[in-house]
Design an enzyme around this catalytic site. Structure first.
Site, short mmCIF file in Angstrom:
data_model
loop_
_atom_site.label_atom_id
_atom_site.label_comp_id
_atom_site.label_asym_id
_atom_site.label_seq_id
_atom_site.Cartn_x
_atom_site.Cartn_y
_atom_site.Cartn_z
N GLU A 107 -3.04 -7.94 -12.66
CA GLU A 107 -2.47 -8.20 -13.99
C GLU A 107 -2.30 -9.70 -14.23
OE1 GLU A 107 0.71 -5.28 -13.14
OE2 GLU A 107 0.37 -4.59 -15.19
N GLU A 127 -0.62 1.21 -8.94
CA GLU A 127 0.82 1.51 -9.08
C GLU A 127 1.09 3.01 -9.10
OE1 GLU A 127 -0.81 -0.85 -10.68
OE2 GLU A 127 0.44 -2.62 -11.00
N1 3HC Z 1 4.80 -5.70 -1.48
C1 3HC Z 1 5.43 -5.91 -0.30
N2 3HC Z 1 4.84 -5.70 0.89
C2 3HC Z 1 3.58 -5.26 0.89
C3 3HC Z 1 2.87 -5.03 -0.29
C4 3HC Z 1 3.53 -5.26 -1.52
N3 3HC Z 1 2.93 -5.07 -2.70
N4 3HC Z 1 1.64 -4.59 0.03
C5 3HC Z 1 1.58 -4.57 1.36
N5 3HC Z 1 2.75 -4.97 1.89
C6 3HC Z 1 3.08 -5.13 3.31
C7 3HC Z 1 3.05 -3.80 4.04
O1 3HC Z 1 4.30 -3.15 3.93
C8 3HC Z 1 2.75 -4.23 5.45
O2 3HC Z 1 3.94 -4.70 6.02
P1 3HC Z 1 4.20 -4.53 7.59
O3 3HC Z 1 3.10 -5.27 8.26
O4 3HC Z 1 5.55 -5.11 7.76
O5 3HC Z 1 4.14 -3.05 7.85
C9 3HC Z 1 1.83 -5.42 5.26
O6 3HC Z 1 2.03 -5.86 3.91
C10 3HC Z 1 0.37 -5.12 5.42
O7 3HC Z 1 0.05 -4.00 4.62
P2 3HC Z 1 -0.95 -2.87 5.15
O8 3HC Z 1 -0.57 -2.47 6.51
O9 3HC Z 1 -1.02 -1.85 4.09
O10 3HC Z 1 -2.31 -3.70 5.24
P3 3HC Z 1 -3.78 -3.26 4.87
O11 3HC Z 1 -4.63 -4.44 5.15
O12 3HC Z 1 -4.11 -1.96 5.48
O13 3HC Z 1 -3.78 -3.01 3.28
C11 3HC Z 1 -3.33 -3.53 0.98
C12 3HC Z 1 -3.56 -4.07 2.41
C13 3HC Z 1 -4.61 -2.85 0.47
C14 3HC Z 1 -2.97 -4.67 0.12
C15 3HC Z 1 -2.20 -2.47 1.05
O14 3HC Z 1 -1.10 -3.05 1.71
C16 3HC Z 1 -1.71 -2.00 -0.29
O15 3HC Z 1 -2.32 -1.12 -0.87
N6 3HC Z 1 -0.60 -2.56 -0.77
C17 3HC Z 1 0.07 -2.11 -1.96
C18 3HC Z 1 -0.66 -2.54 -3.19
C19 3HC Z 1 0.10 -2.09 -4.41
O16 3HC Z 1 0.52 -0.97 -4.52
N7 3HC Z 1 0.24 -3.00 -5.36
C20 3HC Z 1 0.99 -2.71 -6.56
C21 3HC Z 1 2.41 -3.05 -6.36
S1 3HC Z 1 3.43 -2.57 -7.71
C22 3HC Z 1 3.12 -3.70 -8.90
O17 3HC Z 1 2.33 -4.58 -8.71
C23 3HC Z 1 3.91 -3.56 -10.16
C24 3HC Z 1 3.34 -4.39 -11.26
O18 3HC Z 1 2.52 -3.63 -12.07
C25 3HC Z 1 4.41 -4.96 -12.10
#
Ligand code: 3HC
Length: 688
Positions: A107, A127
């Site tokens: 975004e 999301e």
């Molecule tokens: N916020 C905080 N921590 C996050 C995070 C996030 N958005 N995304 C990942 N992390 C953290 C994980 O909890 C993990 O922490 P840990 O090592 O302490 O367990 C670390 O980052 C690594 O994450 P993964 O183990 O999942 O690592 P991968 O390499 O397997 O995957 C990724 C990376 C594809 C980025 C995956 O972490 C992911 O899908 N993350 C979430 C993405 C997401 O949902 N984004 C949307 C958030 S909501 C939003 O943006 C609202 C907006 O519209 C206003």
């Protein structure tokens, strides 16, 4: 290099300003990152830079809002403030994407004037997986670039779309060469300036915002089954409808309102809980990060039945060669035919090519001789559940396998210590409890026995990850964690039925709660005669009576339900009569049961059993139990898991209800000590 703050730098490469975010692990938009970008872009605007590149250090572009900050007090500039700063920059901003640009990260990139990405990058608005919708204009900007249908698909399913596809859709303007993103982004920025290209604002694009209202109706109808129970997909559809039907500002207002509603609701809390629970489950307090991982490059599977075949597929899918053992050629042929049919079905559905299916099948080598397992790195035994049979196999494995091979059993209930005890190397023995169908279900309960060594535990967790599973570590107890709770659910369901609730009433309540099916439909599917011994059957239970009438479940055309030739269940008058008879005999007062009462009883029992499991140290943390139930038994994600469910009720209320039931119906409802303690301390399971 000028540090803006601890996570953001601003540098100048000639006339191009470079804003670098470096906030491991995934550059999430924490308050620091937001403040850093905001200040850096403003400073760059005050310099004589002619363009700005926004890039990230580490493994990925910004992967979204910082989920750990959700629910806390807002600090510093909001994401929308930063988006405004970018969009209103007086020089072009280029977002340079590697890894993933997800959620708030994408975004934000949509408020840059241009986007460049390396081929391995992916973009998405995931999301929905957190029970949310993109709350920073994603639902309004994405359709303006990719059109209504593609954005519905991307946002409602949270797809991570490869950069090349994003480029084709216009979401990414330029492709960079892998490994030289910064150079290519800077050159692209210079070209934009040289060509005097405009400060493009996605919010001004309107020509893709046309859609027949039928598109939305069709999308809803086509996905009704997948979206059942979830609130976020419908809210997402409404936002995209708002993008089509009103102005950008009006759409943003709708998006904000629906986002706030979801953020405050239980579903998103549950799904965020699971996001962290799934990651937490890999962490084991007495297995340090630097524990040895034993190399596993070849695997033996014993048994080519439903479980063995499915387990073999998991390893073959991950590129690991498998030797599969059976006792007869006939059983082997039958098992491998099922494996082949599964692969062919997946290939026909387009999951991979037929050539890939053949490559995977070729990784599974059949053998009728256990001696062929002499050199494998790991064995998974998957024969039927009988202690003497399993012990016999482990005695032989102990003789055949080389020292240093991991010996795993796929038992779902037997005492692994007793299995390990027949070998000379119990520290190499571990449980890997797969769920049926093993090639589909995500969960593996990794069961550590008394003497299992720490490297063996670590390696088994790692290999589970490598074969694409979600693993949770548990200890040995009857049924381990998942099936032990399942047994408690079955007991309470049976008790409800004995008290006169009809199986279909109970199933409907469980289905409406969000499960794919209720316990009695599940029994009919599995076969009512599982564990039934004809000679000993004396009509003591409703199950025995049904078996005696040859109502052995779906395969017999009748069980708790009647089935037609398409296996469609209908309530059976015969079952109904038997249930009434048992209820009358039990002296239970004839009454109607509401869905709420049924769900409450079932969930209370499950959470109470979970508390006992925690108290006995059979699971590490309550969130592991939630992960087990979500991935092994399809507990609805939007209810977070049985322990999370109890937390949402308030443990004080849970204890009070259990005590009422204990007083009315007996000690089997008595709350676990741990549960009472947590309630007394005003705590929840998540604090444990
Ligand atoms: N916020 C905080 N921590 C996050 C995070 C996030 N958005 N995304 C990942 N992390 C953290 C994980 O909890 C993990 O922490 P840990 O090592 O302490 O367990 C670390 O980052 C690594 O994450 P993964 O183990 O999942 O690592 P991968 O390499 O397997 O995957 C990724 C990376 C594809 C980025 C995956 O972490 C992911 O899908 N993350 C979430 C993405 C997401 O949902 N984004 C949307 C958030 S909501 C939003 O943006 C609202 C907006 O519209 C206003």
């Amino acid at each position: 290099m000028a540090a803006i703050n601890e996570v953001t730098d601003l540098t100048h490469d000639g006339d191009v300003a470079v804003v670098t975010v470096d906030s491991p692990p995934v550059n999430a938009l924490s308050s620091n990152v937001r403040a850093g970008i905001d200040t850096a872009v403003k400073q760059a605007n005050e310099s004589d830079a002619t363009a700005i590149v926004l890039i990230c250090a580490g493994r990925t572009f910004i992967a979204g809002a910082d989920i750990t900050e959700f629910g806390g007090a807002a600090k510093g500039p909001s994401l929308r403030d930063v988006q405004d700063t970018l969009e209103n920059s007086n020089v072009p901003v280029v977002a340079a994407i590697h890894g993933t640009a997800l959620g708030g990260g994408l975004e934000l990139a949509l408020c840059a004037h241009y986007r460049i990405a390396v081929p391995s990058a992916r973009c998405g608005l995931p999301e929905v997986n957190l029970g949310l919708l993109p709350g920073a204009g994603g639902t309004q900007r994405l359709p303006r670039i990719v059109g209504v249908e593609k954005s519905l698909q991307m946002i409602a399913f949270g797809d991570h779309v490869p950069a090349a596809d994003c480029h084709e859709m216009g979401l990414v303007d330029e492709m960079a060469v892998e490994g030289q993103l910064l150079e290519d982004a800077t050159a692209f920025a210079r070209r934009i300036v040289a060509e005097d290209r405009p400060l493009a604002k996605v919010s001004n694009l309107n020509d893709k915002l046309v859609a027949d209202p039928q598109v939305f109706a069709d999308f809803r109808a086509a996905n009704a089954k997948k979206f059942r129970g979830f609130e976020a997909p419908e809210a997402i559809i409404q936002c995209v409808e708002a993008a089509v039907n009103g102005s950008f500002d009006e759409g943003m207002r709708v998006e904000r309102e629906l986002f706030t509603g979801l953020m405050e609701g239980t579903q998103s809390k549950a799904q965020r809980h699971l996001f962290f629970a799934e990651r937490q489950a890999w962490k084991i307090p007495d297995v340090p990060k630097d524990t040895e991982v034993i190399p596993v490059e070849s695997v033996g599977i014993i048994g080519a039945g439903t479980m063995g075949g499915g387990i073999a597929m998991n390893y073959a899918n991950a590129g690991i060669p498998v030797t599969i053992i059976e006792t007869s050629q006939e059983a082997m042929d039958r098992g491998l035919a099922v494996v082949r049919a599964n692969y062919e079905r997946s290939a026909k559905r387009g999951r991979f090519t037929m050539e890939e299916a053949e490559r995977r099948i070729a990784r599974i080598a059949p053998s009728l001789d256990m001696n062929d397992l002499a050199d494998v790195d790991m064995v998974v035994e998957a024969v039927f559940e009988r202690m003497d049979v399993k012990q016999d196999i482990f005695r032989r494995l102990d003789e055949i396998c080389r020292p240093g091979a991991i010996l795993a059993t796929n038992t779902s209930a037997l005492d692994i210590d007793q299995i390990a005890a027949v070998t000379s190397r119990p520290e190499w023995v571990i449980g890997m409890h797969f769920f049926s169908p093993a090639n589909v279900m995500k969960l593996v309960e990794v069961v550590r026995a008394e003497k299992t060594s720490i490297p063996v535990i670590n390696t088994t967790m790692q290999i589970s990850k490598r074969i694409g599973k979600v693993a949770a570590l548990v200890r040995v107890c009857p049924g381990f964690v998942g099936n032990r709770i399942l047994a408690s659910r079955r007991q309470v369901s049976d008790a409800l039925m004995n008290a006169g609730a009809m199986p279909w009433e109970i199933d409907k309540a469980i289905f409406d709660f969000g499960f794919a099916m209720g316990p009695f439909q599940m029994s009919d599917l599995a076969g009512l005669d599982l564990g039934w011994v004809k000679e000993e059957s004396a009509g003591r239970t409703i199950r025995e009576r049904l078996n005696e009438l040859d109502r052995r479940g779906q395969k017999a055309g009748a069980g708790f339900y009647d089935y037609d030739e398409n296996r469609t269940p209908t309530p059976s008058p015969i079952t109904e009569e038997i249930v009434r008879e048992f209820a009358a005999k039990s002296g239970a007062e004839a009454r109607d049961w509401t869905s709420e009462e049924i769900v409450e009883r079932v969930n209370l029992t499950m959470a109470n059993e979970g508390a006992k499991i925690l108290e006995e140290g059979m699971a590490i943390r309550s969130s592991d139990i939630d992960v087990i139930w979500v991935h092994g038994y399809n507990w609805p994600r939007y209810w977070g898991g049985p322990m999370f469910w109890a937390d949402t009720q308030g443990l004080g209320n849970v204890v009070a209800r259990l005590e009422e039931l204990t007083a009315a119906e007996g000690d089997h409802w008595a709350p676990a000590g741990l549960l009472k303690q947590l309630a007394e301390d005003g705590k929840s399971f998540s604090d444990f």
